[in-house]
Scaffold this motif. Structure first.
Motif, PDB file in Angstrom:
ATOM      1  N   THR A 211      -0.429  23.346  37.176  1.00 43.92           N
ATOM      2  CA  THR A 211      -0.782  22.647  38.415  1.00 43.92           C
ATOM      3  C   THR A 211       0.190  21.511  38.697  1.00 43.92           C
ATOM      4  OG1 THR A 211      -3.123  23.203  38.095  1.00 43.92           O
ATOM      5  CG2 THR A 211      -2.622  21.380  39.598  1.00 43.92           C
ATOM      6  N   MET A 212       0.601  20.806  37.651  1.00 47.30           N
ATOM      7  CA  MET A 212       1.579  19.734  37.819  1.00 47.30           C
ATOM      8  C   MET A 212       2.910  20.280  38.349  1.00 47.30           C
ATOM      9  SD  MET A 212       0.114  16.904  37.188  1.00 47.30           S
ATOM     10  CE  MET A 212       1.577  15.864  37.230  1.00 47.30           C
ATOM     11  N   ALA A 213       3.264  21.507  37.934  1.00 49.31           N
ATOM     12  CA  ALA A 213       4.487  22.131  38.452  1.00 49.31           C
ATOM     13  C   ALA A 213       4.364  22.373  39.956  1.00 49.31           C
ATOM     14  CB  ALA A 213       4.767  23.443  37.717  1.00 49.31           C
ATOM     15  N   TYR A 214       3.184  22.789  40.406  1.00 50.99           N
ATOM     16  CA  TYR A 214       2.970  22.986  41.846  1.00 50.99           C
ATOM     17  C   TYR A 214       3.015  21.650  42.592  1.00 50.99           C
ATOM     18  CZ  TYR A 214       1.913  27.955  41.571  1.00 50.99           C
ATOM     19  OH  TYR A 214       2.019  29.315  41.396  1.00 50.99           O
ATOM     20  N   ILE A 215       2.457  20.617  41.988  1.00 52.89           N
ATOM     21  CA  ILE A 215       2.524  19.286  42.605  1.00 52.89           C
ATOM     22  C   ILE A 215       3.983  18.849  42.737  1.00 52.89           C
ATOM     23  CG2 ILE A 215       2.004  16.837  42.214  1.00 52.89           C
ATOM     24  CD1 ILE A 215      -0.666  17.735  40.975  1.00 52.89           C
ATOM     25  N   TRP A 216       4.773  19.146  41.716  1.00 53.30           N
ATOM     26  CA  TRP A 216       6.204  18.821  41.749  1.00 53.30           C
ATOM     27  C   TRP A 216       6.897  19.571  42.893  1.00 53.30           C
ATOM     28  CZ3 TRP A 216      10.257  20.588  37.581  1.00 53.30           C
ATOM     29  CH2 TRP A 216      11.460  19.915  37.803  1.00 53.30           C
ATOM     30  N   MET A 217       6.559  20.856  43.054  1.00 53.25           N
ATOM     31  CA  MET A 217       7.163  21.656  44.119  1.00 53.25           C
ATOM     32  C   MET A 217       6.831  21.084  45.498  1.00 53.25           C
ATOM     33  SD  MET A 217       6.311  25.324  42.332  1.00 53.25           S
ATOM     34  CE  MET A 217       6.866  26.424  43.607  1.00 53.25           C
ATOM     35  N   ILE A 218       5.566  20.708  45.696  1.00 53.80           N
ATOM     36  CA  ILE A 218       5.171  20.128  46.975  1.00 53.80           C
ATOM     37  C   ILE A 218       5.852  18.775  47.173  1.00 53.80           C
ATOM     38  CG2 ILE A 218       3.215  19.276  48.333  1.00 53.80           C
ATOM     39  CD1 ILE A 218       3.349  22.346  47.958  1.00 53.80           C
ATOM     40  N   SER A 219       5.980  18.010  46.090  1.00 55.90           N
ATOM     41  CA  SER A 219       6.634  16.699  46.176  1.00 55.90           C
ATOM     42  C   SER A 219       8.095  16.832  46.582  1.00 55.90           C
ATOM     43  CB  SER A 219       6.523  15.961  44.837  1.00 55.90           C
ATOM     44  OG  SER A 219       5.170  15.706  44.508  1.00 55.90           O
ATOM     45  N   MET A 220       8.759  17.884  46.099  1.00 56.53           N
ATOM     46  CA  MET A 220      10.141  18.119  46.522  1.00 56.53           C
ATOM     47  C   MET A 220      10.208  18.386  48.018  1.00 56.53           C
ATOM     48  SD  MET A 220      12.078  20.270  43.501  1.00 56.53           S
ATOM     49  CE  MET A 220      10.752  20.947  42.503  1.00 56.53           C
ATOM     50  N   GLY A 221       9.196  19.076  48.528  1.00 56.02           N
ATOM     51  CA  GLY A 221       9.138  19.284  49.968  1.00 56.02           C
ATOM     52  C   GLY A 221       8.922  17.989  50.728  1.00 56.02           C
ATOM     53  N   LEU A 222       8.070  17.124  50.201  1.00 53.36           N
ATOM     54  CA  LEU A 222       7.831  15.823  50.841  1.00 53.36           C
ATOM     55  C   LEU A 222       9.114  14.999  50.884  1.00 53.36           C
ATOM     56  CD1 LEU A 222       4.373  14.907  49.225  1.00 53.36           C
ATOM     57  CD2 LEU A 222       4.781  15.522  51.622  1.00 53.36           C
ATOM     58  N   GLY A 223       9.972  15.198  49.888  1.00 46.42           N
ATOM     59  CA  GLY A 223      11.243  14.476  49.858  1.00 46.42           C
ATOM     60  C   GLY A 223      12.203  14.885  50.952  1.00 46.42           C
ATOM     61  N   LEU A 224      11.897  16.002  51.634  1.00 46.88           N
ATOM     62  CA  LEU A 224      12.763  16.468  52.722  1.00 46.88           C
ATOM     63  C   LEU A 224      12.431  15.829  54.065  1.00 46.88           C
ATOM     64  CD1 LEU A 224      12.841  20.307  51.919  1.00 46.88           C
ATOM     65  CD2 LEU A 224      14.605  18.602  51.399  1.00 46.88           C
ATOM     66  N   ILE A 225      11.284  15.144  54.130  1.00 54.22           N
ATOM     67  CA  ILE A 225      10.882  14.522  55.388  1.00 54.22           C
ATOM     68  C   ILE A 225      11.939  13.476  55.801  1.00 54.22           C
ATOM     69  CG2 ILE A 225       9.147  13.047  56.507  1.00 54.22           C
ATOM     70  CD1 ILE A 225       7.039  14.414  54.778  1.00 54.22           C
ATOM     71  N   GLY A 226      12.372  13.586  57.030  1.00 52.94           N
ATOM     72  CA  GLY A 226      13.411  12.691  57.524  1.00 52.94           C
ATOM     73  C   GLY A 226      14.822  13.179  57.236  1.00 52.94           C
ATOM     74  N   ARG A 227      14.926  14.293  56.494  1.00 51.97           N
ATOM     75  CA  ARG A 227      16.251  14.806  56.129  1.00 51.97           C
ATOM     76  C   ARG A 227      16.525  16.188  56.725  1.00 51.97           C
ATOM     77  NH1 ARG A 227      16.646  14.700  49.781  1.00 51.97           N
ATOM     78  NH2 ARG A 227      18.877  14.903  50.229  1.00 51.97           N
ATOM     79  N   VAL A 228      15.479  16.867  57.187  1.00 56.03           N
ATOM     80  CA  VAL A 228      15.661  18.201  57.757  1.00 56.03           C
ATOM     81  C   VAL A 228      15.067  18.257  59.166  1.00 56.03           C
ATOM     82  CG1 VAL A 228      15.665  19.394  55.539  1.00 56.03           C
ATOM     83  CG2 VAL A 228      13.485  18.998  56.680  1.00 56.03           C
TER      84      VAL A 228
END
Length: 228
Positions: A211-228
């Protein structure tokens, strides 16, 4: 006696609190994605992907949360079985959506033409296999053999995504090659649970790092906000 019973259920209660935090995180992340998406196809896809993941997992996790706080019952077990089936399907859809997220982020990256076909064929096969009654979703024992059958095509789907994210590497400076690492971790934690958790319940604890791996994956997506 009541105090001893509550104490014996503390690990389950701790797991339930973790599950609640995860579901809340998913919901908030989906709202953040969609409220910041505007015309960004990437963020809209991430928002839908997050809702699919959290919504599907809720079918499986809510019965476990109820069981932790209120104890077991045939009705809760039935809902838990249904939840396992639903979350197995939505996890598959999650990876198909992740493929389209990858395509939207990295349109310039070349990839073997057979990979999208392999993703779709393996995903559809996995979903079809999940619908077979032989899975015994509503039995506590399930069917170990069918656990392997339905997860072999799922492994192919995941492997295709790992290849794609390694191919794109650090293109655009997004650092999304780490998505491949997160996918590998999630599968490395998931398959021992499929194979051995029925006989050795403690193996089920691997679902937390998964589950933490999935949270990490979603967090990487959140890091794209303002960049894509």
């Amino acid at each position: 006696m009541k105090q001893e019973k509550t104490k014996s259920r503390m690990p389950q209660i701790g797991e339930a609190v973790f599950c609640i935090a995860y579901l809340v995180f998913d919901l908030i992340a989906a709202i953040v994605f969609l409220s910041n998406a505007g015309g960004s196809r990437i963020l809209n896809l991430f928002g839908v992907l997050t809702l699919v993941l959290g919504g599907g997992d809720a079918f499986h996790l809510v019965p476990r949360i109820i069981k932790a706080f209120r104890g077991d019952s045939p009705k809760v077990e039935w809902w838990a079985g249904l939840g396992l089936m639903v979350s197995s399907i939505t996890m598959t859809v999650f990876y198909v959506l992740l493929f389209y997220v990858w395509k939207a982020i990295f349109p310039q990256v070349a990839y073997p033409g057979f990979l999208p076909v392999l993703i779709w064929v393996s995903a559809v096969l996995r979903i079809v296999l999940c619908l077979f009654p032989q899975n015994n979703w509503f039995s506590p024992e399930g069917d170990p053999a069918w656990g392997i059958y339905r997860n072999l095509p799922f492994a192919v789907t995941g492997l295709c995504l790992v290849v794609l994210f390694f191919l794109s590497g650090n293109t655009g400076g997004y650092g999304l090659w780490m998505m491949a690492v997160a996918i590998i971790i999630s599968f490395a934690c998931y398959f021992p649970v499929v194979l051995w958790a029925k006989k050795k319940p403690m193996v089920g604890m691997l679902m937390m790092p998964k589950t933490m791996a999935y949270i990490w994956m979603i967090s990487m997506g959140l890091g794209l906000i303002g960049r894509v």
